[in-house]
Design a protein around this motif. Structure first.
Motif, PDB file in Angstrom:
ATOM      1  N   ILE A   1       2.275-109.544  -6.378  1.00  0.00           N
ATOM      2  CA  ILE A   1       3.397-108.771  -6.919  1.00  0.00           C
ATOM      3  C   ILE A   1       4.219-108.210  -5.770  1.00  0.00           C
ATOM      4  O   ILE A   1       3.805-108.228  -4.613  1.00  0.00           O
ATOM      5  CB  ILE A   1       2.945-107.621  -7.855  1.00  0.00           C
ATOM      6  N   THR A   2       5.376-107.669  -6.116  1.00  0.00           N
ATOM      7  CA  THR A   2       6.260-107.039  -5.140  1.00  0.00           C
ATOM      8  C   THR A   2       6.098-105.525  -5.196  1.00  0.00           C
ATOM      9  O   THR A   2       5.506-104.985  -6.137  1.00  0.00           O
ATOM     10  CB  THR A   2       7.729-107.382  -5.430  1.00  0.00           C
ATOM     11  N   ALA A   3       6.673-104.866  -4.214  1.00  0.00           N
ATOM     12  CA  ALA A   3       6.664-103.394  -4.194  1.00  0.00           C
ATOM     13  C   ALA A   3       7.368-102.836  -5.425  1.00  0.00           C
ATOM     14  O   ALA A   3       6.932-101.823  -5.988  1.00  0.00           O
ATOM     15  CB  ALA A   3       7.330-102.888  -2.919  1.00  0.00           C
ATOM     16  N   GLU A   4       8.426-103.512  -5.865  1.00  0.00           N
ATOM     17  CA  GLU A   4       9.175-103.036  -7.033  1.00  0.00           C
ATOM     18  C   GLU A   4       8.338-103.130  -8.308  1.00  0.00           C
ATOM     19  O   GLU A   4       8.359-102.222  -9.146  1.00  0.00           O
ATOM     20  CB  GLU A   4      10.482-103.837  -7.200  1.00  0.00           C
ATOM     21  N   VAL A   5       7.598-104.210  -8.461  1.00  0.00           N
ATOM     22  CA  VAL A   5       6.717-104.366  -9.624  1.00  0.00           C
ATOM     23  C   VAL A   5       5.609-103.315  -9.572  1.00  0.00           C
ATOM     24  O   VAL A   5       5.275-102.690 -10.577  1.00  0.00           O
ATOM     25  CB  VAL A   5       6.140-105.794  -9.697  1.00  0.00           C
ATOM     26  N   PHE A   6       5.043-103.082  -8.386  1.00  0.00           N
ATOM     27  CA  PHE A   6       3.994-102.077  -8.234  1.00  0.00           C
ATOM     28  C   PHE A   6       4.515-100.701  -8.630  1.00  0.00           C
ATOM     29  O   PHE A   6       3.854 -99.956  -9.356  1.00  0.00           O
ATOM     30  CB  PHE A   6       3.465-102.065  -6.798  1.00  0.00           C
ATOM     31  N   GLU A   7       5.707-100.363  -8.182  1.00  0.00           N
ATOM     32  CA  GLU A   7       6.281 -99.060  -8.533  1.00  0.00           C
ATOM     33  C   GLU A   7       6.501 -98.940 -10.037  1.00  0.00           C
ATOM     34  O   GLU A   7       6.227 -97.894 -10.624  1.00  0.00           O
ATOM     35  CB  GLU A   7       7.593 -98.818  -7.788  1.00  0.00           C
ATOM     36  N   ALA A   8       6.973 -99.993 -10.688  1.00  0.00           N
ATOM     37  CA  ALA A   8       7.163 -99.962 -12.142  1.00  0.00           C
ATOM     38  C   ALA A   8       5.826 -99.758 -12.857  1.00  0.00           C
ATOM     39  O   ALA A   8       5.744 -98.998 -13.838  1.00  0.00           O
ATOM     40  CB  ALA A   8       7.836-101.250 -12.617  1.00  0.00           C
TER      41      ALA A   8
END
Length: 138
Positions: free
Chosen positions: A104-111
């Motif tokens: 996953i990406t950092a953006e997906v992790f944050e979501a």
């Protein structure tokens, strides 16, 4: 399912002492007092610290549950929960999570962490502002 804990207290508020025990035995007559709660002059725990630990654990498991639903597994998730107080009121909790998850990406992790912030069981019972900050390790 029901979980239990016990508190014992003897003495007045400022000079008295108590202990806490949990059903699991992980806390077994653990010291708590006015000094452990408000001054830090003694070794022991306090209700706010225990709330922070419960919230950090619940939130981290909620992040793991969301990852599991997506077919993912974390290499590591580490959360610090900070309980803020003003006077005799708990005013907020801030959750700071660092995670390493492949795929996953950092953006997906944050979501994912924002979803867990609002939906972990401890978050749901608190009637105070809850915020989170996510740090992603690729």
């Amino acid at each position: 399912m029901k979980r239990t804990a016990n508190a014992h207290w003897a003495g007045n508020l400022k000079e008295g002492k108590g202990n806490l025990s949990t059903q699991s035995g992980i806390l077994n007559q653990t010291n708590y007092s006015f000094k452990t709660r408000f001054t830090g002059e003694e070794t022991g725990t306090n209700p706010e610290e225990l709330l922070a630990a419960a919230h950090a654990g619940c939130f981290t498991m909620a992040v793991s549950a969301i990852l599991t639903e997506k077919g993912l597994s974390a290499t590591a998730l580490d959360t610090e929960a900070t309980v803020s107080m003003e006077g005799l009121s708990i005013t907020a909790v801030h959750l700071n999570i660092t995670g390493s998850v492949s795929g996953i990406t950092a953006e997906v992790f944050e979501a994912i962490t924002k979803g867990a912030e609002q939906n972990c069981l401890i978050s749901k019972v608190l009637n105070i502002p809850i915020s989170s900050e996510a740090h992603f390790i690729a």
